[in-house]
Scaffold this motif. Structure first.
Motif, PDB file in Angstrom:
ATOM      1  N   LEU A  15       0.874  -1.176  -0.090  1.00 24.64           N
ATOM      2  CA  LEU A  15      -0.011   0.076   0.086  1.00 24.64           C
ATOM      3  C   LEU A  15       0.806   1.288   0.176  1.00 24.64           C
ATOM      4  CD1 LEU A  15      -2.743  -1.101   2.646  1.00 24.64           C
ATOM      5  CD2 LEU A  15      -2.863  -0.864   0.130  1.00 24.64           C
ATOM      6  N   ALA A  16       1.782   1.135   0.348  1.00 25.69           N
ATOM      7  CA  ALA A  16       3.016   2.309   0.479  1.00 25.69           C
ATOM      8  C   ALA A  16       3.652   2.629  -0.809  1.00 25.69           C
ATOM      9  CB  ALA A  16       4.038   2.169   1.661  1.00 25.69           C
ATOM     10  N   ILE A  17       3.704   1.734  -1.882  1.00 27.89           N
ATOM     11  CA  ILE A  17       4.473   1.883  -2.809  1.00 27.89           C
ATOM     12  C   ILE A  17       3.673   2.964  -3.689  1.00 27.89           C
ATOM     13  CG2 ILE A  17       4.583   1.057  -5.241  1.00 27.89           C
ATOM     14  CD1 ILE A  17       4.760  -1.677  -3.861  1.00 27.89           C
ATOM     15  N   GLN A  18       2.223   3.262  -3.804  1.00 30.36           N
ATOM     16  CA  GLN A  18       1.667   4.540  -4.398  1.00 30.36           C
ATOM     17  C   GLN A  18       0.587   4.736  -3.590  1.00 30.36           C
ATOM     18  OE1 GLN A  18       0.258   3.924  -8.650  1.00 30.36           O
ATOM     19  NE2 GLN A  18       0.718   6.157  -8.792  1.00 30.36           N
ATOM     20  N   PRO A  19       0.812   5.628  -2.497  1.00 34.15           N
ATOM     21  CA  PRO A  19      -0.415   6.133  -1.295  1.00 34.15           C
ATOM     22  C   PRO A  19      -1.591   6.637  -2.114  1.00 34.15           C
ATOM     23  CG  PRO A  19       1.669   6.757  -0.658  1.00 34.15           C
ATOM     24  CD  PRO A  19       2.075   6.335  -2.237  1.00 34.15           C
ATOM     25  N   ALA A  20      -1.449   7.174  -3.395  1.00 35.38           N
ATOM     26  CA  ALA A  20      -2.567   7.756  -4.014  1.00 35.38           C
ATOM     27  C   ALA A  20      -3.619   6.643  -4.324  1.00 35.38           C
ATOM     28  CB  ALA A  20      -2.051   8.535  -5.354  1.00 35.38           C
ATOM     29  N   PRO A  82     -17.103   8.752 -15.900  1.00 33.95           N
ATOM     30  CA  PRO A  82     -15.861   8.488 -15.196  1.00 33.95           C
ATOM     31  C   PRO A  82     -15.524   9.714 -14.249  1.00 33.95           C
ATOM     32  CG  PRO A  82     -16.031   8.250 -17.647  1.00 33.95           C
ATOM     33  CD  PRO A  82     -17.195   8.744 -17.314  1.00 33.95           C
ATOM     34  N   ARG A  83     -14.938   9.353 -13.385  1.00 34.92           N
ATOM     35  CA  ARG A  83     -14.455  10.640 -12.324  1.00 34.92           C
ATOM     36  C   ARG A  83     -13.012  10.095 -11.765  1.00 34.92           C
ATOM     37  NH1 ARG A  83     -19.098   9.655  -8.468  1.00 34.92           N
ATOM     38  NH2 ARG A  83     -19.004   7.778  -9.334  1.00 34.92           N
ATOM     39  N   PRO A  84     -12.313  11.002 -11.092  1.00 30.84           N
ATOM     40  CA  PRO A  84     -11.160  10.541 -10.219  1.00 30.84           C
ATOM     41  C   PRO A  84     -11.811   9.832  -9.009  1.00 30.84           C
ATOM     42  CG  PRO A  84     -10.808  12.778 -10.859  1.00 30.84           C
ATOM     43  CD  PRO A  84     -12.552  12.399 -11.219  1.00 30.84           C
ATOM     44  N   GLY A  85     -10.874   9.026  -8.303  1.00 33.33           N
ATOM     45  CA  GLY A  85     -11.136   8.378  -7.217  1.00 33.33           C
ATOM     46  C   GLY A  85     -11.997   6.973  -7.226  1.00 33.33           C
ATOM     47  N   ALA A 162      -5.305   4.882 -13.786  1.00 36.27           N
ATOM     48  CA  ALA A 162      -4.096   4.980 -13.882  1.00 36.27           C
ATOM     49  C   ALA A 162      -3.402   6.360 -13.251  1.00 36.27           C
ATOM     50  CB  ALA A 162      -3.425   4.871 -15.343  1.00 36.27           C
ATOM     51  N   ILE A 163      -2.787   6.438 -12.284  1.00 37.57           N
ATOM     52  CA  ILE A 163      -2.434   7.616 -11.571  1.00 37.57           C
ATOM     53  C   ILE A 163      -0.940   7.892 -11.901  1.00 37.57           C
ATOM     54  CG2 ILE A 163      -2.333   8.866  -9.290  1.00 37.57           C
ATOM     55  CD1 ILE A 163      -4.588   7.132  -8.405  1.00 37.57           C
ATOM     56  N   GLY A 164      -0.568   9.156 -12.433  1.00 40.27           N
ATOM     57  CA  GLY A 164       0.697   9.620 -12.586  1.00 40.27           C
ATOM     58  C   GLY A 164       1.042   9.296 -14.202  1.00 40.27           C
ATOM     59  N   HIS A 165       1.902  10.311 -14.667  1.00 42.50           N
ATOM     60  CA  HIS A 165       2.281  10.259 -16.184  1.00 42.50           C
ATOM     61  C   HIS A 165       2.799   8.833 -16.464  1.00 42.50           C
ATOM     62  CE1 HIS A 165       0.940  14.346 -16.438  1.00 42.50           C
ATOM     63  NE2 HIS A 165       1.936  14.765 -15.559  1.00 42.50           N
ATOM     64  N   SER A 186      -5.870  15.691 -11.141  1.00 39.20           N
ATOM     65  CA  SER A 186      -5.236  14.631 -10.240  1.00 39.20           C
ATOM     66  C   SER A 186      -4.269  13.590 -10.985  1.00 39.20           C
ATOM     67  CB  SER A 186      -6.552  13.499  -9.753  1.00 39.20           C
ATOM     68  OG  SER A 186      -7.047  13.096 -10.956  1.00 39.20           O
ATOM     69  N   GLU A 187      -3.782  14.242 -12.072  1.00 40.49           N
ATOM     70  CA  GLU A 187      -2.833  13.351 -12.865  1.00 40.49           C
ATOM     71  C   GLU A 187      -2.935  12.021 -13.250  1.00 40.49           C
ATOM     72  OE1 GLU A 187       0.999  14.087 -11.748  1.00 40.49           O
ATOM     73  OE2 GLU A 187       1.182  16.235 -12.171  1.00 40.49           O
ATOM     74  N   SER A 188      -4.452  11.691 -13.306  1.00 36.46           N
ATOM     75  CA  SER A 188      -4.794  10.289 -13.594  1.00 36.46           C
ATOM     76  C   SER A 188      -5.858  10.295 -14.743  1.00 36.46           C
ATOM     77  CB  SER A 188      -5.563   9.943 -12.497  1.00 36.46           C
ATOM     78  OG  SER A 188      -6.889  10.577 -12.188  1.00 36.46           O
ATOM     79  N   ALA A 189      -5.825   9.000 -14.938  1.00 38.61           N
ATOM     80  CA  ALA A 189      -6.825   8.558 -16.244  1.00 38.61           C
ATOM     81  C   ALA A 189      -7.605   7.238 -15.920  1.00 38.61           C
ATOM     82  CB  ALA A 189      -6.156   8.424 -17.530  1.00 38.61           C
TER      83      ALA A 189
END
Length: 308
Positions: A15-20, A82-85, A162-165, A186-189
Motif C-alpha cells: 500500500l505504501a508503494i503508491q499512496p494515491a 468517469p471520475r477520479p477516485g 492509472a495515476i501518474g504520467h 489529479s494526473e490520472s486517467a
C-alpha cells in the motif's frame, strides 16, 4: 526478480508503494486500511507482489498488483460517469456494506454467464529505485503474474485508474487498454480493457485472458483448493500441513478428484496402467498436467446457470 502471491505481512509495504491508490479519500485512512485487511480473506480479491532477490534501496517488494471483482452495476456506473477516485468508491462501498464486491457465488455465476468485471486497484511499482532494465522486468512480471493469477476467469471488463504520467503512458503502450477519460487535476486517467480491445491485439498478454473455455470436471471448492496447492509439486505430507488436513483426508480428496476425472474427462487417465504399482502418482501427474493448461477448472463456476 520474481512474483508470488501476497500474504498479510506484505500489505503495508504494498500500500505504501503508491499512496494515491489507497482509496482513503472518502472514509479516511484508518477505515480504508481496515477494508484492505479484510480483502485478504475475500474470494473476490486477488493480489501478487514482485520481489527483488536483493533489496533495492532497502526494499524487497518493488511492485505489486492488487484488485477485486466488482458488480456489473458498479462497473456500469464508473464507465458511464468517469471520475477520479475509483478506488475510494470501492473502499467506501465496502466500508458501508454496499454490495460493490462480488461473492464467490456471484463470481461463479459470472464465469458461467456473461463474464465478470474487475478493477485493477494497484498495478504499480516503486519510483526512483530501479534502472531502465529493472523497470522493464517489473513491467513484464506485472503482466505475466496477472495472466497466471487470472487465467480461467471469464472476464468482461477490467477497469483501472492509472495515476501518474508513467502509469498512464504504460496503459497507453499496452495497445489494449482504452482511455475513457483523463483527469488533469489529479494526473490520472480511467482506462478499460474489454474483450474487443484485447482480441484486437491477438498476440498480447491481454488477449490470452479472453480465450475462455468452460470447465468440465465439476470440482468442489475443497478439491480445487487441493489441486491448486498440489501444482507446485508438494507431497501429501506438505499438503497436509499447508491445508490443515490429515493425510487420510488428503488421500480421500485425491480419490474424489480421480472419480470426477474418470466421470467427466476419462481421456486424461486413459494412458495410466490400471495394474501399475505407481498408478496413484501417475494419475496425479496427468491430472496436474491437465489443470495447468485448463485453469478454469480451479475457478468458481455455477453449474446451475452454466451454458451447455
Amino acid at each position: 526478480m520474481y512474483w508470488r502471491s501476497i500474504c498479510e505481512a506484505d500489505l503495508s509495504s504494498c500500500l505504501a508503494i503508491q499512496p494515491a491508490c489507497l482509496g482513503d479519500q472518502i472514509v479516511g485512512r484508518t477505515a480504508a486500511l481496515d477494508v484492505w485487511k479484510a480483502f485478504l480473506d475475500n474470494p473476490a480479491f486477488q493480489a501478487n507482489v514482485i520481489e527483488s532477490e536483493r533489496p533495492l534501496s532497502g526494499h524487497k517488494i518493488v511492485a505489486c498488483g492488487m484488485g477485486v471483482f466488482v458488480t456489473r452495476a458498479f462497473a456500469d456506473r464508473e464507465t458511464g460517469n468517469p471520475r477520479p477516485g475509483l478506488n475510494s468508491r470501492i473502499i467506501a462501498g465496502v466500508a458501508s456494506g454496499e454490495p460493490v464486491v462480488l461473492s464467490r457465488a456471484e463470481i461463479g455465476a459470472g464465469n458461467a454467464g456473461e463474464g465478470i468485471d474487475f478493477v485493477n486497484m494497484y498495478g504499480t511499482w516503486r519510483d526512483g529505485i530501479m534502472n531502465a532494465t529493472q523497470l522493464e522486468e517489473v513491467h513484464a512480471l506485472l503482466g505475466t503474474s496477472f495472466v497466471e493469477h487470472f487465467a480461467g476467469y471469464r472476464f468482461n471488463r477490467v477497469l483501472k485508474e492509472a495515476i501518474g504520467h508513467s502509469r498512464i503512458a504504460l496503459a497507453r503502450a499496452t495497445g489494449t487498454y482504452r482511455l475513457l477519460a483523463e483527469f488533469p487535476e489529479s494526473e490520472s486517467a480511467l482506462v478499460v480493457l474489454t474483450r474487443e480491445s484485447a482480441l484486437a491485439a491477438p498476440y498480447s498478454i491481454a488477449a490470452t485472458m479472453y480465450r475462455y473455455q468452460a470447465p468440465v470436471l465439476r470440482l468442489r471448492p475443497a478439491e480445487q483448493k487441493l489441486l491448486a496447492a498440489a501444482l507446485s509439486g508438494k507431497t501429501d505430507t506438505e499438503l497436509s500441513a499447508d491445508l490443515g488436513l490429515s493425510i487420510e483426508a488428503i488421500k480421500k480428496r485425491w480419490l474424489s478428484i480421480f472419480e470426477r476425472v474418470e466421470q467427466f474427462k476419462p481421456g486424461i487417465l486413459s494412458q495410466t496402467e490400471a495394474d501399475s504399482a505407481g498408478r496413484g502418482p501417475q494419475k496425479r501427474h496427468r491430472v496436474a498436467a491437465y489443470i495447468r493448461t485448463h485453469p478454469e477448472e480451479l475457478r468458481p463456476y455455477s453449474w446451475d446457470t452454466g451454458r451447455r
